[in-house]
Design a protein around this motif. Structure first.
Motif, short mmCIF file in Angstrom:
data_model
loop_
_atom_site.label_atom_id
_atom_site.label_comp_id
_atom_site.label_asym_id
_atom_site.label_seq_id
_atom_site.Cartn_x
_atom_site.Cartn_y
_atom_site.Cartn_z
N ASN A 21 32.30 52.49 65.75
CA ASN A 21 32.69 51.52 64.73
C ASN A 21 32.30 51.95 63.32
OD1 ASN A 21 29.96 51.23 65.01
ND2 ASN A 21 29.99 49.07 65.57
N SER A 22 32.05 53.25 63.15
CA SER A 22 31.81 53.84 61.83
C SER A 22 30.64 53.21 61.10
CB SER A 22 33.08 53.74 60.96
OG SER A 22 34.16 54.40 61.57
N TYR A 36 22.12 58.88 61.02
CA TYR A 36 22.06 58.17 59.75
C TYR A 36 22.75 56.82 59.89
CZ TYR A 36 21.08 62.69 57.44
OH TYR A 36 20.54 63.88 57.05
N SER A 37 22.28 55.83 59.15
CA SER A 37 22.93 54.53 59.05
C SER A 37 23.86 54.53 57.84
CB SER A 37 21.89 53.42 58.91
OG SER A 37 22.52 52.18 58.67
N THR A 327 36.27 59.14 58.20
CA THR A 327 36.38 57.80 58.77
C THR A 327 36.67 56.83 57.65
OG1 THR A 327 35.38 56.24 60.32
CG2 THR A 327 33.97 57.08 58.58
N LEU A 328 37.14 55.63 58.02
CA LEU A 328 37.36 54.54 57.08
C LEU A 328 36.40 53.43 57.45
CD1 LEU A 328 41.26 54.63 57.13
CD2 LEU A 328 39.82 55.22 55.17
N ALA A 329 35.46 53.14 56.57
CA ALA A 329 34.39 52.20 56.88
C ALA A 329 34.22 51.18 55.78
CB ALA A 329 33.06 52.96 57.08
N VAL A 330 33.91 49.95 56.16
CA VAL A 330 33.57 48.91 55.19
C VAL A 330 32.07 49.00 54.94
CG1 VAL A 330 33.43 46.44 54.75
CG2 VAL A 330 35.45 47.39 55.86
#
Length: 453
Positions: A21-22, A36-37, A327-330
């Motif tokens: 979930n990126s 890493y977070s 990736t595409l992450a919010v």
């Protein structure tokens, strides 16, 4: 893609990958692996490291849980499952040949070899099924859906053409096979809900999106025509609105998955001067030819090229690399394009979900797998003046194209807020990202060693 010892250079990472979930990044290298977070733009927070195993070339984390799968070049036929919080191995298994990839979701673990795929249960690491005699897959290309209710596995169905095989890992049966490209596959990826699958071939010029249910082609995008590249990764946004593609070049492309592709719409006969968006002459010419292709003898290759959508947005990396994973992450309530390079850098870009265009670099972090690498990771600040100038320029361009009326600004702002709300709703919260399995319970995953024959 797994690396061999001959591929390894001391100044490069052996492995980079984002979790399902990126929300985190895993890297592997000569001195171990590190997690890493990805919950902040300004700071890249290390959450775990292990330098007890050297030359780590495969690392897979199960969402935001403590379960991590790891493979080392020193034991390329053995996969280990580690519990980060307990700091120990809880299971290991050996296989006949080199392990090229490991994928996990909440119900299944998939181990990929060149000519075989092993499917195990996440609940007890029990071997469930083996797909034998698969076409040669030296790069370990595969995708496992995030959804545990209906786990779907996708892998190349042919060594010579871009055939996709989809397998139901829940019910352990083949689902469908379809040809996505004329050339062999280079990358595949499921959307978050497993309803869509994106593919790219080793030619690297065309990206396609298919319906998983029936294999129907829904979208076709052209990455470029000037040169062939190696597509390294494909990634959907959480709401399946965008698709990102990275390669071994300095450009990352972001495509918008619109329900009705402009290339399939008839060209307008009359256009108003007050229209909010104007079609370029090249776009108009392409659509005219596309609409007339049914009665004009347009060559098939030319017709295909004209009906393929181009990138909605692009990312320009500071330099090219052998391998870039995207990736595409919010992150902090905004959609970002995040790129990890095998050269050891993480780049975070802002994506304008309305106008697209060239994305703005807002943060660059250095990735290191060295002894004592739990120290804070250095980052490179992007000058605020540059970021602000870019933002003002885009606002100005948007105002000029939509009009300077108050109602126009309100509509634009409202639609942008609505997009953010939808994106955040589609992405898991901190509570949702916590794996429901009792991974802290040693009884659920006892520290045993098993050899798979």
């Amino acid at each position: 893609m797994a690396f061999t010892k001959s591929d390894h250079q001391s100044n490069e990472l052996l492995f980079t990958a984002f979790n399902q979930n990126s929300t985190s990044l895993a890297i592997g290298g000569q001195h171990g692996y590190k997690m890493y977070s990805l919950d902040s733009v300004d700071k890249l927070e290390p959450v775990h490291c292990d330098d007890s195993v050297k030359d780590v070339n495969v690392v897979e984390r199960l969402f935001s849980s403590s379960l991590v799968a790891m493979v080392s070049l020193n034991s390329p036929r053995k996969v280990k499952l580690c519990h980060m919080k307990k700091g120990r191995d809880i299971w290991e298994s050996s296989y006949p040949n080199t392990i090229l990839a490991v994928k996990m979701n909440r119900s299944r673990i998939v181990v990929v070899l060149e000519n075989a795929i092993y499917i195990l249960s996440s609940a007890g690491m029990k071997s469930l099924h083996t797909i034998r005699d698969t076409p040669s897959n030296l790069k370990g290309i595969c995708a496992l859906s995030c959804t545990s209710e209906n786990s779907l596995l996708a892998y190349p169905g042919s060594q010579h053409i871009g055939e996709v095989q989809i397998f139901d890992a829940t019910n352990l049966k083949a689902v469908t096979t379809f040809q996505a490209h004329n050339n062999p596959l280079a990358a595949i990826a499921f959307s978050r809900d497993a309803s869509l699958i994106a593919t790219a071939s080793d030619k690297g010029t065309v990206i396609r999106v298919f319906s998983v249910q029936d294999g129907k082609k829904l979208h076709e995008f052209r990455r470029g025509v000037k040169r062939c590249v190696t597509i390294c990764s494909l990634a959907f946004s959480g709401d399946s609105t965008f698709l990102a593609a990275s390669s071994n070049t300095e450009t990352v492309h972001v495509f918008k998955l619109e329900e009705n592709s402009p290339a399939n719409q008839p060209p307008p006969s009359v256009r108003s001067n007050s229209a909010k968006t104007e079609m370029s002459w090249m776009d108009y010419f392409s659509k005219v030819l596309a609409s007339s292709s049914t009665y004009l003898p347009v060559p098939a290759q030319v017709s295909d090229m004209l009906t393929q959508d181009r990138a909605f947005a692009t990312v320009k990396l500071p330099s090219s690399s052998k391998r870039n994973i995207c990736t595409l992450a919010v992150i902090q309530k905004l959609l970002r394009v995040v790129v990890a390079s095998v050269d050891g850098y993480l780049y975070i870009y802002n994506l304008d979900p309305e106008d697209g265009g060239e994305c703005t670099l807002i943060r660059q972090h250095r990735l290191d797998v060295q002894p004592g690498f739990m120290n804070n990771t250095p980052s490179i600040d992007i000058p605020a003046s540059y970021a602000e100038a870019t933002r003002v320029k885009r606002i100005k361009n948007r105002t000029e194209s939509t009009g300077s009326s108050a109602s126009g600004s309100s509509d634009s702002s409202s639609s942008y807020r609505q997009y953010l709300n939808n994106a955040i709703l589609q992405c898991p919260s901190d509570d949702d990202s916590v794996d429901p399995l009792p991974l802290d319970d040693v009884k659920e995953f006892p520290p045993v060693a098993v050899s798979a024959k």
